[in-house]
Design a protein around this motif. Structure first.
Motif, PDB file in Angstrom:
ATOM      1  N   PHE B 174       0.827  -1.198   0.000  1.00 15.69           N
ATOM      2  CA  PHE B 174       0.000   0.000   0.000  1.00 15.69           C
ATOM      3  C   PHE B 174       0.870   1.261   0.000  1.00 15.69           C
ATOM      4  N   VAL B 175       1.891   1.248   0.837  1.00 10.12           N
ATOM      5  CA  VAL B 175       2.714   2.447   0.985  1.00 10.12           C
ATOM      6  C   VAL B 175       3.581   2.689  -0.246  1.00 10.12           C
ATOM      7  N   THR B 176       4.041   1.593  -0.858  1.00 12.29           N
ATOM      8  CA  THR B 176       4.965   1.799  -1.983  1.00 12.29           C
ATOM      9  C   THR B 176       4.264   1.841  -3.339  1.00 12.29           C
ATOM     10  N   GLY B 181      -0.420   5.964  -0.662  1.00 10.34           N
ATOM     11  CA  GLY B 181       0.838   5.579  -0.037  1.00 10.34           C
ATOM     12  C   GLY B 181       1.933   6.587  -0.380  1.00 10.34           C
ATOM     13  N   MET B 182       1.894   7.039  -1.634  1.00 15.50           N
ATOM     14  CA  MET B 182       2.893   8.025  -2.048  1.00 15.50           C
ATOM     15  C   MET B 182       2.705   9.327  -1.268  1.00 15.50           C
ATOM     16  N   SER B 253      10.478   3.698  10.222  1.00 12.54           N
ATOM     17  CA  SER B 253      10.750   2.716   9.177  1.00 12.54           C
ATOM     18  C   SER B 253       9.833   1.507   9.338  1.00 12.54           C
ATOM     19  N   ILE B 254       9.049   1.207   8.284  1.00 12.57           N
ATOM     20  CA  ILE B 254       8.107   0.090   8.365  1.00 12.57           C
ATOM     21  C   ILE B 254       8.843  -1.231   8.453  1.00 12.57           C
ATOM     22  N   MET B 255       9.794  -1.419   7.534  1.00  6.66           N
ATOM     23  CA  MET B 255      10.521  -2.674   7.558  1.00  6.66           C
ATOM     24  C   MET B 255      11.283  -2.809   8.873  1.00  6.66           C
ATOM     25  N   ALA B 317      16.651  13.036   6.985  1.00 11.07           N
ATOM     26  CA  ALA B 317      16.880  13.748   5.735  1.00 11.07           C
ATOM     27  C   ALA B 317      16.354  12.981   4.534  1.00 11.07           C
ATOM     28  N   ARG B 318      15.938  11.713   4.786  1.00 13.35           N
ATOM     29  CA  ARG B 318      15.460  10.957   3.636  1.00 13.35           C
ATOM     30  C   ARG B 318      14.079  10.399   3.910  1.00 13.35           C
ATOM     31  N   LEU B 319      13.485   9.818   2.878  1.00 16.84           N
ATOM     32  CA  LEU B 319      12.185   9.189   3.051  1.00 16.84           C
ATOM     33  C   LEU B 319      12.275   8.164   4.166  1.00 16.84           C
ATOM     34  N   ARG B 320      11.345   8.241   5.075  1.00 15.24           N
ATOM     35  CA  ARG B 320      11.409   7.292   6.179  1.00 15.24           C
ATOM     36  C   ARG B 320      10.484   6.105   5.980  1.00 15.24           C
ATOM     37  N   LEU B 321       9.527   6.194   5.076  1.00 11.82           N
ATOM     38  CA  LEU B 321       8.598   5.073   4.928  1.00 11.82           C
ATOM     39  C   LEU B 321       9.123   4.044   3.937  1.00 11.82           C
TER      40      LEU B 321
END
Lengths: 386, 321
Positions: B174-176, B181-182, B253-255, B317-321
C-alpha cells in the motif's frame, strides 16, 4: 415567621441530641478488598459474603446492648500501596473497630503492618504467607499457612501422583506464589533429595507468554508441574503446557486456583487437575451446605473459598466483639479488647472447619485436596490435617 | 540443549514477535507522518481485542439462536478480524481528531502526554463499562497441536505468524504502490511543505491512525486466540515493548519496525534457555524472571552502537517510509 424559627431550632436541637446516640449504637467494620485491578473476582466474592452476612445479622448483642453493624468497603485495586492507603483510611478516617482483608498476601503483608501500628484488629481471610501475622499481635488470619500448604502439595504429588521429579512455575514478583513455590521446593526435596525439583521457573506479574519457561519445563522431564498461581494466569499456563508438549502429565495448584471464575476462563483445559484448598463446595454438609445453598440462591454461583473464608472471618470478628462483654465507646480501648478476645477464641465452628488461634494469630485447621472433575466442579479428593 | 529445544524456542519467538511487530508498525507510521509518538497505541490494541471479543461473541450468539445459519469457526474469525479492524480504525481516527489534532501546533511534550492520558481514559472506561472482570476470548477455531519430531507447533501459531506477515506485506504494498501511499511518504518527508502543494494533511493523518489502529486490532484478536484471558491493562507492557521495537527498528521505518519486532520477541524468548545454559555451566541459580532485565540490556547495547535504530537515518533527511 416566628413559628418557623422555633420549628427549625427545635429540629436542629433534636438532631444534635439524637445523632450522638445513633452513632454510638453502630459497630463499623472495614473491608480492604480488590474491587478493581488484577483480581476483581476476589473482591466481588468478599463483598458478596459480607452483604449476605449483614442481611442475615443486621445487628449484634454486646454486653446486653444492641448495635447495628455497618460495613465500609475500600478498594485496594489489588495493589500493595493502595491496600496500605485503604487500611489507613479505614482506621483513621472511618474509625472502624476492626478490618477484614486484604485477601491476598501481596496486600495483606503491608496492610497488616498498618493495622498493627494503629493497634486495630485485622483478620485476613485468605492470606497464607507467614509474614502477614508474624510479630503482629493485632493481625489474624482465617486460613492455614503456606509452610503447611507446601508440604501438603509435595506429599500429594509423591503419594497420590507417584512423582519423583517436579517442576515449578511461579510469579517471583508476588509474595504468595513466591512463598509457596519455595515451601513446595523445600518439602519436595526433603522427600526426594536435592535436585529433585528439576525446573524452578519464574516470571513477573502481568506476563502472558510462558512458552519459553514451559519449553524448559517440558525438556526437564518432570513428572508433575506445581504452579501456585491465580485464576487469571492458570488458563494461560495450562494452555502453554498443552501447546509445548507437556502431554497428560498432572498439574498441581494451590488454593489461589479456587477463587474467581477459573472454569469460565479455562474451560475444558483445566479438567482433571488438582489443587489444595480450604474447603470443597461439592459434597459439603451441615452449616457449610446451608451457607452454600443460600449463597447460590442469592448470587447464582457457587461460593469460592474467598467467600467462605470471608464469612468465617466476619463470624470470628463478631464473636470476638461479643466476647468482650461490652464496648466502652472509646474506639482505641475497644480495639484492644477485641484483639484480646480474638486471641482467646477456641474451637470456633467455622464453615471451613474448626479453628483455634495460636499465639501468632494463625488458626489450626485442615486442608483439602480437590480435583476438577469432568463437569468442571471442584470435587473433594482428600483431607490433610496438620 | 538439543536442536529440538532450539527450534521450539524459535517457533515460540516467531509468535511472540508477531505481536510486537504489528503493534510497532502503528507507532512507527504515526511518528513518520506527524513526528509524535502515540502513547495510547498499546491501549488501542487492548480496545481492538475487546471489540474483537464482542464481535465474535455476537456472531456466535447469532449462529446459536438460528437467526442466521451457524457459521464455521474460520469464517467467524475472518469476519471478526475485518469488522474489528474497521471499528478500531474508527476509534483511532477519533483519538487523532479529539486528542491530537487540536494540539498539532502545541509543544511536542503536550502531544506526548495526550497519548498517555488517552491511554488511561481507555483503560479506566473499560473498567467502568465492563467492571474489570477478566474475559475469555472465544476460541473460534479448534486448536490442534502438531509434533514435528519433538517440536510442538499449533495450527493457531502458524496462522498467527502467517496473518501477521500477510498484513505487513499488504501495508508495504500500500505504501509503496498506491497514490495514497505516495502521499504518506511525501508527508513523512516534510509535513510542513507537502500540504502546500495540495496534499491534505488532516486526511493523511486520519488515514495513518486508521491503518495503525486496524493493525493493532488484528494483533489484539490474534493475541486473544493465543492468550485467551483479556484484561484492561493488557496493552500497557506490550505497548511499551512494541514502542521499544519501533525505536529499535529506526523511527518511522516500516521494515525496521517489523524486523525489530521479531528480533525483540526472539531476544526475549531466547534469554530464558540462555539463562538455563549459563546456570548449568557456572552452577548459578539465576531465575528466568530476569528475562526482561537481560533482554532489554541487550537492546540497550544495540542502541548504543546504532543510536538511530536498525534502519533509521540521522536528521530524517530521507524518506522514512
Amino acid at each position: 415567621m416566628r413559628k418557623g424559627w422555633v420549628f427549625i431550632i427545635s429540629m436542629i436541637a433534636i438532631v444534635l441530641l439524637v445523632s450522638p446516640c445513633a452513632s454510638a449504637d453502630v459497630i463499623k467494620l472495614g473491608f480492604n478488598i480488590p474491587l478493581t485491578g488484577d483480581n476483581p473476582d476476589v473482591g466481588a466474592s468478599s463483598k458478596n459474603a459480607a452483604e449476605m452476612y449483614i442481611k442475615k445479622n443486621p445487628s449484634v448483642e454486646v454486653g446486653g446492648k444492641s448495635y447495628d453493624l455497618k460495613f465500609i468497603y475500600e478498594d485496594n485495586e489489588y495493589k500493595a500501596e493502595s491496600a496500605v492507603k485503604a487500611s489507613t483510611k479505614l482506621i483513621t478516617e472511618e474509625e472502624v473497630l476492626g478490618i477484614i482483608g486484604p485477601q491476598s498476601s501481596s496486600q495483606a503483608v503491608p496492610a497488616g503492618e498498618v493495622a498493627n501500628n494503629y493497634a486495630t484488629p485485622m483478620i485476613s481471610p485468605w492470606s497464607t504467607n507467614p509474614n502477614t501475622t508474624l510479630d503482629r499481635p493485632y493481625v489474624f488470619r482465617g486460613c492455614f499457612l503456606d509452610p503447611f500448604q507446601g508440604p501438603v502439595a509435595a506429599n500429594f504429588a509423591t503419594e497420590e501422583l507417584g512423582a519423583k521429579k517436579a517442576a515449578v512455575l511461579y510469579d517471583i514478583a508476588a509474595d504468595y506464589p513466591k512463598g509457596l513455590a519455595e515451601f513446595f521446593k523445600e518439602a519436595f526435596e526433603k522427600i526426594h533429595g536435592p535436585g529433585s525439583v528439576v525446573a524452578f521457573e519464574s516470571f513477573t506479574t502481568g506476563d502472558k507468554d510462558f512458552s519459553a519457561q514451559m519449553t524448559n519445563i517440558v525438556a526437564s522431564g518432570a513428572d508433575v508441574l506445581f504452579t501456585p498461581q491465580y485464576y487469571s494466569e492458570v488458563p494461560l499456563i495450562v494452555r502453554a503446557a498443552k501447546e509445548m508438549g507437556w502431554g497428560d502429565k498432572p498439574i498441581l495448584g494451590s488454593d489461589s486456583w479456587g477463587s474467581g471464575d477459573l472454569m469460565g476462563l479455562c474451560g475444558d483445559m483445566c479438567k482433571g487437575y488438582y489443587f489444595s484448598t480450604h474447603y470443597a463446595a461439592a459434597g459439603a454438609k451441615g452449616a457449610t451446605k446451608a451457607f452454600i445453598d443460600e449463597y447460590e440462591a442469592t448470587y447464582g454461583k457457587t461460593p469460592d473459598d474467598v467467600a467462605a473464608l470471608t464469612w468465617d472471618s466476619l463470624g470470628l470478628m463478631v464473636k470476638a466483639i461479643q466476647d468482650t462483654g461490652g464496648l466502652s465507646g472509646d474506639i482505641k480501648a475497644d480495639r484492644t479488647k477485641v484483639k484480646d478476645a480474638l486471641a482467646a477464641i477456641k474451637n470456633y465452628p467455622g464453615i471451613t472447619g474448626g479453628m483455634t488461634f495460636t499465639p501468632e494469630g494463625d488458626p489450626k485447621k485442615c486442608a483439602v485436596v480437590v480435583q476438577i472433575n469432568q463437569e468442571g466442579k471442584f470435587a473433594f479428593h482428600k483431607s490433610v490435617c496438620p | 540443549m538439543t536442536f529440538n529445544f532450539l527450534m521450539q524456542n524459535l517457533v515460540n519467538a516467531l509468535q511472540w514477535g508477531s505481536f510486537y511487530a504489528l503493534i510497532a508498525l502503528g507507532y512507527s507510521m504515526v511518528y513518520s507522518i506527524l513526528m509524535l509518538f502515540n502513547f495510547a497505541h498499546g491501549d488501542i490494541f487492548m480496545v481492538g481485542a475487546y471489540i474483537g471479543l464482542f464481535v465474535a461473541t455476537g456472531l456466535l450468539a447469532l449462529g446459536g439462536t438460528g437467526a442466521a445459519a451457524a457459521l464455521p469457526g474460520w469464517l467467524v474469525l475472518v469476519i471478526t478480524i475485518l469488522v474489528s479492524m474497521f471499528l478500531t480504525a474508527l476509534v483511532g481516527v477519533t483519538v487523532e481528531r479529539v486528542g491530537y489534532r487540536p494540539l498539532r501546533s502545541a509543544p511536542r511534550a503536550s502531544a506526548a502526554i495526550t497519548g498517555l492520558m488517552i491511554g488511561i481514559i481507555l483503560e479506566t472506561s473499560n473498567i467502568l463499562f465492563l467492571g474489570g472482570q477478566r474475559l475469555k476470548f472465544p476460541q473460534l477455531i479448534e486448536s490442534h497441536t502438531y509434533n514435528f519430531g519433538g517440536v510442538f507447533v499449533t495450527n493457531k501459531k502458524i496462522m498467527i505468524v502467517l496473518v501477521s506477515l500477510a498484513l505487513m506485506i499488504a501495508l508495504h504494498q500500500f505504501v509503496t504502490r498506491t497514490k495514497w501511499g505516495m502521499a504518506m511518504r511525501a508527508m513523512a518527508f516534510d509535513f510542513v511543505v507537502v500540504p502546500l502543494v495540495g496534499v491534505p494533511l488532516n486526511t493523511i493523518a486520519s488515514m495513518t491512525f486508521a491503518i495503525g489502529s486496524a493493525l493493532a486490532a488484528a494483533a489484539g484478536i490474534l493475541f486473544g486466540l493465543a492468550y485467551p484471558v483479556l484484561d484492561p491493562y493488557m496493552g500497557v507492557s506490550l505497548g511499551w515493548k512494541a514502542f521499544v521495537a519501533a525505536i529499535l527498528g529506526g523511527r518511522g521505518s516500516i521494515m525496521g519496525a517489523c524486523i525489530a519486532g521479531f528480533m525483540l520477541g526472539f531476544i526475549e524468548i531466547m534469554t530464558v534457555p540462555a539463562i538455563q545454559i549459563i546456570n548449568r555451566l557456572f552452577e548459578l541459580s539465576i531465575g528466568s524472571n530476569l528475562r526482561d532485565l537481560i533482554a532489554y540490556s541487550i537492546v540497550l547495547v544495540i542502541l548504543i552502537f546504532r543510536p538511530h535504530g536498525l534502519f533509521g537515518e540521522p536528521y530524517s533527511a530521507r524518506l522514512r517510509l
